[in-house]
Design a protein around this motif. Structure first.
Motif, PDB file in Angstrom:
ATOM      1  N   TYR A  19      47.363  36.466  42.098  1.00  0.00           N
ATOM      2  CA  TYR A  19      46.650  37.001  43.294  1.00  0.00           C
ATOM      3  C   TYR A  19      45.848  36.292  44.273  1.00  0.00           C
ATOM      4  O   TYR A  19      46.070  36.431  45.289  1.00  0.00           O
ATOM      5  CB  TYR A  19      45.200  38.315  42.603  1.00  0.00           C
ATOM      6  CG  TYR A  19      44.555  38.909  43.644  1.00  0.00           C
ATOM      7  CD1 TYR A  19      45.171  39.743  44.517  1.00  0.00           C
ATOM      8  CD2 TYR A  19      43.263  38.669  43.844  1.00  0.00           C
ATOM      9  CE1 TYR A  19      44.267  40.138  45.538  1.00  0.00           C
ATOM     10  CE2 TYR A  19      42.415  38.802  44.953  1.00  0.00           C
ATOM     11  CZ  TYR A  19      42.925  39.891  45.619  1.00  0.00           C
ATOM     12  OH  TYR A  19      42.082  40.190  46.724  1.00  0.00           O
ATOM     13  N   TYR A  20      45.355  35.180  43.751  1.00  0.00           N
ATOM     14  CA  TYR A  20      44.643  34.165  44.548  1.00  0.00           C
ATOM     15  C   TYR A  20      45.759  33.659  45.383  1.00  0.00           C
ATOM     16  O   TYR A  20      45.588  33.203  46.721  1.00  0.00           O
ATOM     17  CB  TYR A  20      43.765  33.246  43.924  1.00  0.00           C
ATOM     18  CG  TYR A  20      42.626  33.678  43.279  1.00  0.00           C
ATOM     19  CD1 TYR A  20      42.046  34.809  43.801  1.00  0.00           C
ATOM     20  CD2 TYR A  20      41.868  33.098  42.324  1.00  0.00           C
ATOM     21  CE1 TYR A  20      40.718  35.443  43.307  1.00  0.00           C
ATOM     22  CE2 TYR A  20      40.686  33.446  41.448  1.00  0.00           C
ATOM     23  CZ  TYR A  20      40.260  34.773  42.106  1.00  0.00           C
ATOM     24  OH  TYR A  20      39.223  35.271  41.691  1.00  0.00           O
ATOM     25  N   GLU A  21      47.035  33.377  44.897  1.00  0.00           N
ATOM     26  CA  GLU A  21      47.813  32.849  45.422  1.00  0.00           C
ATOM     27  C   GLU A  21      48.543  33.594  46.644  1.00  0.00           C
ATOM     28  O   GLU A  21      48.821  33.239  47.674  1.00  0.00           O
ATOM     29  CB  GLU A  21      49.199  32.275  44.764  1.00  0.00           C
ATOM     30  CG  GLU A  21      50.134  31.378  45.413  1.00  0.00           C
ATOM     31  CD  GLU A  21      51.503  30.956  44.452  1.00  0.00           C
ATOM     32  OE1 GLU A  21      51.069  30.787  43.148  1.00  0.00           O
ATOM     33  OE2 GLU A  21      52.422  30.651  45.029  1.00  0.00           O
ATOM     34  N   LYS A  22      48.714  34.820  46.209  1.00  0.00           N
ATOM     35  CA  LYS A  22      49.435  35.891  47.022  1.00  0.00           C
ATOM     36  C   LYS A  22      48.475  36.081  48.375  1.00  0.00           C
ATOM     37  O   LYS A  22      48.869  36.366  49.372  1.00  0.00           O
ATOM     38  CB  LYS A  22      49.369  37.158  46.361  1.00  0.00           C
ATOM     39  CG  LYS A  22      50.727  37.743  45.677  1.00  0.00           C
ATOM     40  CD  LYS A  22      50.578  39.236  45.419  1.00  0.00           C
ATOM     41  CE  LYS A  22      51.377  39.680  44.258  1.00  0.00           C
ATOM     42  NZ  LYS A  22      51.096  40.892  43.581  1.00  0.00           N
ATOM     43  N   ALA A  23      46.957  36.061  48.045  1.00  0.00           N
ATOM     44  CA  ALA A  23      46.240  36.244  48.865  1.00  0.00           C
ATOM     45  C   ALA A  23      46.025  35.016  49.978  1.00  0.00           C
ATOM     46  O   ALA A  23      45.199  35.054  50.897  1.00  0.00           O
ATOM     47  CB  ALA A  23      44.794  36.548  48.569  1.00  0.00           C
ATOM     48  N   MET A  53      32.947  29.754  44.185  1.00  0.00           N
ATOM     49  CA  MET A  53      32.729  30.698  45.546  1.00  0.00           C
ATOM     50  C   MET A  53      32.556  32.014  45.021  1.00  0.00           C
ATOM     51  O   MET A  53      31.678  32.843  45.714  1.00  0.00           O
ATOM     52  CB  MET A  53      33.611  30.564  46.436  1.00  0.00           C
ATOM     53  CG  MET A  53      33.617  28.957  47.407  1.00  0.00           C
ATOM     54  SD  MET A  53      31.898  28.548  47.576  1.00  0.00           S
ATOM     55  CE  MET A  53      31.940  27.531  48.735  1.00  0.00           C
ATOM     56  N   ARG A  54      33.497  32.580  44.257  1.00  0.00           N
ATOM     57  CA  ARG A  54      33.497  33.910  44.010  1.00  0.00           C
ATOM     58  C   ARG A  54      32.200  34.227  43.164  1.00  0.00           C
ATOM     59  O   ARG A  54      31.459  35.354  43.360  1.00  0.00           O
ATOM     60  CB  ARG A  54      34.627  34.551  42.997  1.00  0.00           C
ATOM     61  CG  ARG A  54      36.025  34.479  43.884  1.00  0.00           C
ATOM     62  CD  ARG A  54      35.949  35.515  44.770  1.00  0.00           C
ATOM     63  NE  ARG A  54      36.037  36.833  44.258  1.00  0.00           N
ATOM     64  CZ  ARG A  54      34.907  37.712  44.470  1.00  0.00           C
ATOM     65  NH1 ARG A  54      34.201  37.544  45.534  1.00  0.00           N
ATOM     66  NH2 ARG A  54      34.684  39.017  43.835  1.00  0.00           N
ATOM     67  N   GLN A  55      31.639  33.114  42.370  1.00  0.00           N
ATOM     68  CA  GLN A  55      30.523  33.492  41.610  1.00  0.00           C
ATOM     69  C   GLN A  55      29.330  33.632  42.698  1.00  0.00           C
ATOM     70  O   GLN A  55      28.446  34.180  42.266  1.00  0.00           O
ATOM     71  CB  GLN A  55      30.395  32.474  40.482  1.00  0.00           C
ATOM     72  CG  GLN A  55      30.980  32.553  39.301  1.00  0.00           C
ATOM     73  CD  GLN A  55      30.908  31.650  38.377  1.00  0.00           C
ATOM     74  OE1 GLN A  55      30.597  30.574  38.548  1.00  0.00           O
ATOM     75  NE2 GLN A  55      31.387  31.712  37.130  1.00  0.00           N
ATOM     76  N   ALA A  56      29.378  32.734  43.774  1.00  0.00           N
ATOM     77  CA  ALA A  56      28.511  32.875  44.683  1.00  0.00           C
ATOM     78  C   ALA A  56      28.536  33.930  45.472  1.00  0.00           C
ATOM     79  O   ALA A  56      27.913  33.918  46.494  1.00  0.00           O
ATOM     80  CB  ALA A  56      28.771  31.294  45.509  1.00  0.00           C
ATOM     81  N   GLY A  57      29.219  34.953  45.011  1.00  0.00           N
ATOM     82  CA  GLY A  57      29.427  36.239  45.913  1.00  0.00           C
ATOM     83  C   GLY A  57      30.421  36.180  46.789  1.00  0.00           C
ATOM     84  O   GLY A  57      30.148  37.016  47.958  1.00  0.00           O
ATOM     85  N   MET A  58      30.808  35.042  47.560  1.00  0.00           N
ATOM     86  CA  MET A  58      31.854  35.292  48.652  1.00  0.00           C
ATOM     87  C   MET A  58      32.965  35.999  48.456  1.00  0.00           C
ATOM     88  O   MET A  58      33.705  36.037  47.395  1.00  0.00           O
ATOM     89  CB  MET A  58      32.389  33.528  48.732  1.00  0.00           C
ATOM     90  CG  MET A  58      32.852  33.481  50.598  1.00  0.00           C
ATOM     91  SD  MET A  58      33.092  31.835  50.827  1.00  0.00           S
ATOM     92  CE  MET A  58      31.332  31.302  51.168  1.00  0.00           C
ATOM     93  N   SER A  59      33.412  36.508  49.496  1.00  0.00           N
ATOM     94  CA  SER A  59      34.414  37.578  49.543  1.00  0.00           C
ATOM     95  C   SER A  59      35.853  36.717  49.623  1.00  0.00           C
ATOM     96  O   SER A  59      35.739  35.719  50.286  1.00  0.00           O
ATOM     97  CB  SER A  59      34.557  38.445  50.664  1.00  0.00           C
ATOM     98  OG  SER A  59      34.484  37.825  51.797  1.00  0.00           O
ATOM     99  N   ILE A  60      36.798  37.476  49.024  1.00  0.00           N
ATOM    100  CA  ILE A  60      38.104  36.844  49.348  1.00  0.00           C
ATOM    101  C   ILE A  60      38.490  36.394  50.601  1.00  0.00           C
ATOM    102  O   ILE A  60      39.182  35.330  51.029  1.00  0.00           O
ATOM    103  CB  ILE A  60      39.209  37.639  48.757  1.00  0.00           C
ATOM    104  CG1 ILE A  60      38.952  38.001  47.113  1.00  0.00           C
ATOM    105  CG2 ILE A  60      40.652  37.113  48.869  1.00  0.00           C
ATOM    106  CD1 ILE A  60      39.220  36.958  46.320  1.00  0.00           C
ATOM    107  N   MET A  65      39.209  32.132  54.872  1.00  0.00           N
ATOM    108  CA  MET A  65      38.806  31.586  56.083  1.00  0.00           C
ATOM    109  C   MET A  65      38.293  30.032  55.976  1.00  0.00           C
ATOM    110  O   MET A  65      38.644  29.293  56.670  1.00  0.00           O
ATOM    111  CB  MET A  65      37.556  32.275  56.705  1.00  0.00           C
ATOM    112  CG  MET A  65      37.891  33.643  57.566  1.00  0.00           C
ATOM    113  SD  MET A  65      36.365  34.326  58.008  1.00  0.00           S
ATOM    114  CE  MET A  65      35.750  33.168  59.019  1.00  0.00           C
ATOM    115  N   TYR A  66      37.591  29.926  54.837  1.00  0.00           N
ATOM    116  CA  TYR A  66      37.187  28.494  54.559  1.00  0.00           C
ATOM    117  C   TYR A  66      38.460  27.551  54.318  1.00  0.00           C
ATOM    118  O   TYR A  66      38.628  26.579  54.665  1.00  0.00           O
ATOM    119  CB  TYR A  66      36.206  28.595  53.324  1.00  0.00           C
ATOM    120  CG  TYR A  66      35.505  27.300  52.993  1.00  0.00           C
ATOM    121  CD1 TYR A  66      34.221  27.212  53.402  1.00  0.00           C
ATOM    122  CD2 TYR A  66      36.333  26.445  52.478  1.00  0.00           C
ATOM    123  CE1 TYR A  66      33.579  26.028  53.017  1.00  0.00           C
ATOM    124  CE2 TYR A  66      35.899  25.341  51.748  1.00  0.00           C
ATOM    125  CZ  TYR A  66      34.495  24.997  52.190  1.00  0.00           C
ATOM    126  OH  TYR A  66      33.547  23.728  52.038  1.00  0.00           O
TER     127      TYR A  66
END
Lengths: 129, 129
Positions: A19-23, A53-60, A65-66
DNA sequence: ATTTGACATGGAGTCGACTCCATTTGATAA
DNA sequence: TTATCAAATGGAGTCGACTCCATGTCAAAT
């Protein structure tokens, strides 16, 4: 490394890695002769970053963007820093709210405590008639 | 009070208020002659309670459990207290995680800071050739 | 008399982040 | 050689907590 090992290593599901690759959070992963993806150091570091980053609550969306800025090179460092700072602000705000909520619940629990003590006392008085 | 006023008063949408009733968090609200719901003191207090609990991160499902216990009377006070205590535990755990995440982001930002300072220094040195 | 506006109701849609499914393919074990 | 596995792919489904929509009703304003 193959996908199952990567998933294992980072405590993610295979589907999540895909999924991370797809995204677009991970660049297209190269495949071996038989069509299986082979994860290299580079991808691994990226996955680790995403996990943090996900653990730090950042959205996909924000991670995307990052990552996109990262691709544009060193000149985007200030912008990347801004993304992190915004996330930090969000977390600090959450922290304040959490503190309030904890206070609220503690009060409410203390209240019940009181009620229970009173009921127990009343019960004992009745017994003493 | 009519539903629009209630929503206004508690900073909820009308749909949300209705949703809470559908979900069984509020008992069926009585209506006037023309079929409009009229909210009384009792419903208002319930809505306020739900709002607090939602802010404290409790799920609709758990609030429902709590409300159901409330209906069963005073003997369920210990159980209700347990629900609150569990929620409190959850929040305290979240607090710990939040602290870690904040530390992580702060480090990462500090890192970028460093990088930017170094780049600036390098730029100045080039200028001085 | 009719238009407007607030409300009721049942059910569908939304959002983010996955997670699951059906199908296909290539590699390996029995 | 055939059954079993791990993996690839595209797309559908899930979950919680709403939020929106179509339709219908009633009362007040025009």
């Amino acid at each position: 490394m193959k996908i199952s090992q990567v998933a294992q290593k980072y405590g993610l599901s295979i589907d999540t890695v895909r999924y991370y690759e797809k995204a677009g959070l991970i660049d297209p992963v190269a495949k071996n002769e038989s069509g299986r993806k082979v994860y290299q150091e580079k991808e691994m570091r990226r996955i680790n970053f995403i996990k943090c980053m996900r653990q730090a609550g950042m959205s996909i969306e924000n991670i995307k963007m990052y990552v996109d800025l990262f691709h544009e090179g060193l000149d985007t460092i200030p912008e990347r820093k801004t993304i992190l700072e915004n996330q930090l602000k969000k977390l600090m705000h959450q922290q304040e709210e959490l503190d309030n909520q904890i206070g609220f619940l503690e009060d409410k629990i203390a209240n019940y405590e009181q009620t229970l003590v009173k009921r127990e006392k009343a019960r004992k008085e009745i017994e003493n008639i």
